[in-house]
Design an enzyme around this catalytic site. Structure first.
Site, PDB file in Angstrom:
ATOM      1  N   ASP A  50       3.883 -12.257   3.611  1.00 18.96           N
ATOM      2  CA  ASP A  50       2.954 -11.120   3.595  1.00 18.96           C
ATOM      3  C   ASP A  50       3.013 -10.495   2.205  1.00 18.96           C
ATOM      4  O   ASP A  50       4.086 -10.106   1.734  1.00 18.96           O
ATOM      5  CB  ASP A  50       3.361 -10.120   4.682  1.00 18.96           C
ATOM      6  CG  ASP A  50       2.262  -9.110   4.994  1.00 18.96           C
ATOM      7  OD1 ASP A  50       1.408  -8.863   4.127  1.00 18.96           O
ATOM      8  OD2 ASP A  50       2.288  -8.547   6.109  1.00 18.96           O
ATOM      9  N   ASP A 101      -3.823  -6.603   1.005  1.00 17.26           N
ATOM     10  CA  ASP A 101      -2.736  -6.846   1.955  1.00 17.26           C
ATOM     11  C   ASP A 101      -3.116  -8.106   2.723  1.00 17.26           C
ATOM     12  O   ASP A 101      -4.134  -8.114   3.432  1.00 17.26           O
ATOM     13  CB  ASP A 101      -2.628  -5.623   2.876  1.00 17.26           C
ATOM     14  CG  ASP A 101      -1.472  -5.701   3.858  1.00 17.26           C
ATOM     15  OD1 ASP A 101      -0.663  -6.634   3.771  1.00 17.26           O
ATOM     16  OD2 ASP A 101      -1.398  -4.799   4.723  1.00 17.26           O
ATOM     17  N   HIS A 142      -5.005  -1.985  10.039  1.00 16.99           N
ATOM     18  CA  HIS A 142      -5.047  -0.596   9.541  1.00 16.99           C
ATOM     19  C   HIS A 142      -6.092  -0.429   8.454  1.00 16.99           C
ATOM     20  O   HIS A 142      -6.427  -1.382   7.752  1.00 16.99           O
ATOM     21  CB  HIS A 142      -3.669  -0.228   8.980  1.00 16.99           C
ATOM     22  CG  HIS A 142      -3.104  -1.257   8.027  1.00 16.99           C
ATOM     23  ND1 HIS A 142      -3.258  -1.178   6.669  1.00 16.99           N
ATOM     24  CD2 HIS A 142      -2.432  -2.418   8.251  1.00 16.99           C
ATOM     25  CE1 HIS A 142      -2.684  -2.225   6.099  1.00 16.99           C
ATOM     26  NE2 HIS A 142      -2.182  -3.007   7.036  1.00 16.99           N
ATOM     27  N   HIS A 151      -1.235   2.295   4.793  1.00 13.40           N
ATOM     28  CA  HIS A 151      -1.634   2.566   6.177  1.00 13.40           C
ATOM     29  C   HIS A 151      -2.296   3.938   6.184  1.00 13.40           C
ATOM     30  O   HIS A 151      -1.634   4.960   6.189  1.00 13.40           O
ATOM     31  CB  HIS A 151      -0.425   2.518   7.117  1.00 13.40           C
ATOM     32  CG  HIS A 151       0.075   1.120   7.315  1.00 13.40           C
ATOM     33  ND1 HIS A 151      -0.029   0.445   8.504  1.00 13.40           N
ATOM     34  CD2 HIS A 151       0.640   0.249   6.455  1.00 13.40           C
ATOM     35  CE1 HIS A 151       0.465  -0.779   8.377  1.00 13.40           C
ATOM     36  NE2 HIS A 151       0.894  -0.922   7.142  1.00 13.40           N
ATOM     37  N   GLU A 211      -4.829  -7.867  11.131  1.00 11.34           N
ATOM     38  CA  GLU A 211      -3.610  -8.684  11.126  1.00 11.34           C
ATOM     39  C   GLU A 211      -3.048  -8.947  12.512  1.00 11.34           C
ATOM     40  O   GLU A 211      -2.066  -8.334  12.924  1.00 11.34           O
ATOM     41  CB  GLU A 211      -2.545  -8.095  10.214  1.00 11.34           C
ATOM     42  CG  GLU A 211      -2.173  -6.645  10.447  1.00 11.34           C
ATOM     43  CD  GLU A 211      -1.035  -6.209   9.518  1.00 11.34           C
ATOM     44  OE1 GLU A 211      -0.056  -6.956   9.367  1.00 11.34           O
ATOM     45  OE2 GLU A 211      -1.134  -5.112   8.945  1.00 11.34           O
ATOM     46  N   GLU A 261      -3.349 -12.387   8.146  1.00  8.38           N
ATOM     47  CA  GLU A 261      -3.893 -11.097   7.702  1.00  8.38           C
ATOM     48  C   GLU A 261      -4.836 -11.272   6.519  1.00  8.38           C
ATOM     49  O   GLU A 261      -4.570 -12.038   5.604  1.00  8.38           O
ATOM     50  CB  GLU A 261      -2.758 -10.147   7.296  1.00  8.38           C
ATOM     51  CG  GLU A 261      -3.260  -8.784   6.828  1.00  8.38           C
ATOM     52  CD  GLU A 261      -2.142  -7.779   6.568  1.00  8.38           C
ATOM     53  OE1 GLU A 261      -1.012  -8.207   6.262  1.00  8.38           O
ATOM     54  OE2 GLU A 261      -2.422  -6.572   6.659  1.00  8.38           O
TER      55      GLU A 261
END
Ligand code: MN
Ligand code: MN
Length: 288
Positions: A84, A95, A156, A164, A189, A273
């Site tokens: 990640d 992200d 998010h 976030h 994700e 993700e």
């Protein structure tokens, strides 16, 4: 439309390239610390900064493990690795994550379940879509493939310098629902597992964050570290000074310390993700 959309696009491309580079390094015998550092070096070489320490979580670990400075683990055949990665350009954050099985292909179905769920939610993204519609698509997709969604992990929204940013996209329906709008940046994700479908907090995963500026009078060393990392997550690998590392560890109660998320029944976990920009017509994947 977000201001400076091009900056978000560049941060997205760099994050995606770093993810793909890191995935290629996950072979039997590779050093876990070297992989994390290669990924972060690539991000810096492109003029960006890591938005958080490279996560390399294995098997029943879903997320939030990064190697510490003394890490000497070498990947083994069969390790199910969630890589990640995040890059940021002046706070414009990407992200993105992929699950790689090191040197084997025994869990292709589980990895595919997370990826297909992420894609099915991604295609629904458009102005005014609700988080419930996305959650339902993720949950149905993972269950249809014979696995469980991890119900207490979420996608998010992302804002400048905020990974976030307030709106969560659960991986199961049934929670409160909120509309999303054109101009918002969101990370989708899904996590899929053969376990119970929940994670709990495991041990400290070597990721730290300042919740607020430290008291510069009482702890001048911490105040110096805050100047480097502000309120974004960081790790001790990014602190070259041994004394400052020791201080941060000693004073870590003053900081947020992230535990590793571990599947409650020790089930294997896969994650996929991507970061998207919602547009008036639909969405644009920023981390292809
Ligand atoms: Mn995320
Ligand atoms: Mn992530």
């Amino acid at each position: 439309m977000v201001e400076d959309a091009d900056r978000w696009r560049r941060a997205g491309r760099i994050g995606a390239q770093a993810r793909d580079l890191g995935a290629g390094l996950l072979v039997p015998g590779a050093s876990r610390r070297d992989v994390a550092e290669e990924v972060e070096r690539y991000i810096r070489s492109q003029g960006a900064l890591p938005a958080f320490p490279t996560n390399l979580s294995i098997d029943q670990e879903a997320a939030h493990f990064t190697p510490d400075p003394e890490d000497d683990y070498r990947f083994r055949t069969g390790d199910l690795v969630k890589l990640d990665v995040g890059a940021h350009l002046e706070g414009a954050i990407s992200d993105t994550a992929v699950t790689v099985e090191v040197g084997s292909d025994r869990h292709a179905g589980l990895r595919k379940a997370a990826r297909v769920a992420q894609e099915s939610a991604g295609t629904l993204l458009k102005d005014a879509v609700t988080t419930r519609e996305l959650s339902l698509a993720i949950e149905r997709s993972i269950r249809a493939q014979g696995y469980r969604p991890v119900e207490n992990l979420t996608g998010h929204t992302i804002e400048r310098y905020l990974l976030h940013a307030g709106t969560s996209i659960p991986n199961v329906a049934g929670f409160t629902s909120q509309p999303l709008h054109a101009g918002q940046v969101v990370a989708i994700e899904p996590f899929a597992t053969g376990g119970a479908g929940r994670i709990h907090n495991g041990p400290f995963g070597n990721i730290l964050r300042f919740r607020e500026p430290p008291d510069g009078e009482r702890t001048p060393e911490l105040a110096e570290a805050f100047q480097r990392f502000r309120t974004l997550p960081f790790c001790l690998r990014w602190v070259p000074e041994k004394e400052l590392r020791a201080t941060l560890l000693r004073e870590r109660r003053r900081l947020q310390t992230y535990p590793v998320f571990v599947e409650v029944r020790q089930g294997l976990v896969a994650q996929s993700e991507r970061t998207f920009l919602i547009t008036p017509e639909g969405s644009e994947c920023l981390t292809p």
